[in-house]
Design an enzyme around this catalytic site. Structure first.
Site: not given
Ligand SMILES: [Zn+2]
Length: 317
Positions: A123, A159, A161, A246
């Site tokens: 991120h 991931d 995200h 995750d």
């Molecule tokens: Zn993540």
């Protein structure tokens, strides 16, 4: 043989009461040692990333400001992202582990190199910390691979995200292919199917936005189908993986439903892609994964999938 790059300074990145905490790495290491996997991997301490390597992926003013912020005691960089007194050094070491992993597979034909790091990176934007991430480890690694003369670098990010920072870093770069599977709509909000890169980089970003409840079988179908086809067309010289765990069914920060053994299948699929396309060169960098009970086994399963000979004989199912 899998080479794991790790340093105890990662435990000193102090986030307080936070899902992205040092116990994540403690639990993974303890599990690998208990199951015997660690004995079949080589765990090494990397050198920290040199400033110039970091600044190939981040604005120099940002890196400077981050160091100053930490030197003045740190605090919150955004509502989710915390830095303490040791966080800058930990972040430089995490980026260093990603660099060392690239060097390991380019120089010594190791089957797999894994940067077992925190803070995570995908991120982190070129000029801003975000979403638990300070420096974008996989982006620094990709720039390093380019610096070593590679002209086609692929990053696969599983991931849960979307890796908005990585996408941003290579948005206009035709030499780096970014492929992500992620929950959508979800944090951080980017990663629509229509996000495809721009200018010379148009078409070298490929997003698979997926609904809550997505299974391991569905993820695998995408990676081995459309994902592998796109990578085949790109012909990467190295495969970098943003390995986030995750997407696990019991993760507190995501709603995919992958079981521990699904990460083994993902690892095997990526191994086959690397063997076919990038002369076996595959580097993984740890991103998310916040269920302290499931995370260690998910990581171990993944490692066994990518490098069955280097990590087999474990208690993995
Ligand atoms: Zn993540």
């Amino acid at each position: 043989m899998t080479r794991i790059f790790y340093d105890a300074i990662f435990l000193e990145h102090d986030t307080g009461a936070h899902p992205e905490c040092a116990d994540r790495l403690r639990a993974i290491l303890a599990h690998l040692r208990r199951g015997g996997s660690a004995a079949r991997c080589r765990i090494e301490t990397p050198p920290p990333a040199p400033r110039e390597a970091i600044e190939r992926a981040h604005a120099s003013q940002y890196v400077h400001a981050l160091r100053e912020f930490v030197e003045h005691g740190g605090g919150h960089l955004d509502p989710d992202t915390v830095a303490g007194p040791r966080s800058f050094d930990a972040a430089c070491m995490a980026a260093g582990a990603a660099l060392a992993s690239v060097d390991a597979v380019l120089d010594s034909r190791d089957a797999h190199a894994f940067a077992l790091v925190r803070p995570p990176g995908h991120h982190a934007m070129p000029s801003r910390a975000m979403g638990f991430c300070l420096l974008n480890n996989v982006a620094v690694a990709a720039r390093h691979a380019q610096g070593r003369g590679l002209r086609r670098v692929a990053i696969v990010d599983f991931d849960v995200h979307h890796g908005n920072g990585t996408q941003e870093a290579f948005w206009r770069d035709p030499e780096v292919f970014y492929l992500s599977t992620h929950q959508y709509p979800f944090y951080p909000g980017t990663g629509a199917r229509s996000d495809r890169g721009e200018g010379p980089g148009e078409g070298t970003t490929l997003n698979f936005p997926l609904p809550a409840g997505t299974t391991g079988a569905r993820l695998l179908e995408i990676l081995e189908g459309e994902g592998a086809a796109a990578l085949r067309a790109f012909r990467p010289e190295i495969l970098l993986v943003s390995a986030g765990f995750d997407a696990y069914e019991n993760d507190p920060l995501g709603q995919f439903t992958l079981r521990e053994e699904d990460f083994r299948s993902i690892g095997s699929a990526l191994r086959r892609i690397a063997d076919e396309l990038s002369t076996g060169r595959i580097v993984s960098v740890l991103e998310g994964g916040y269920n302290l009970h499931g995370l260690p086994s998910c990581v171990e399963q993944y490692l066994v999938g990518v490098d069955p000979l280097g990590t087999a004989g474990t208690d993995g199912r």
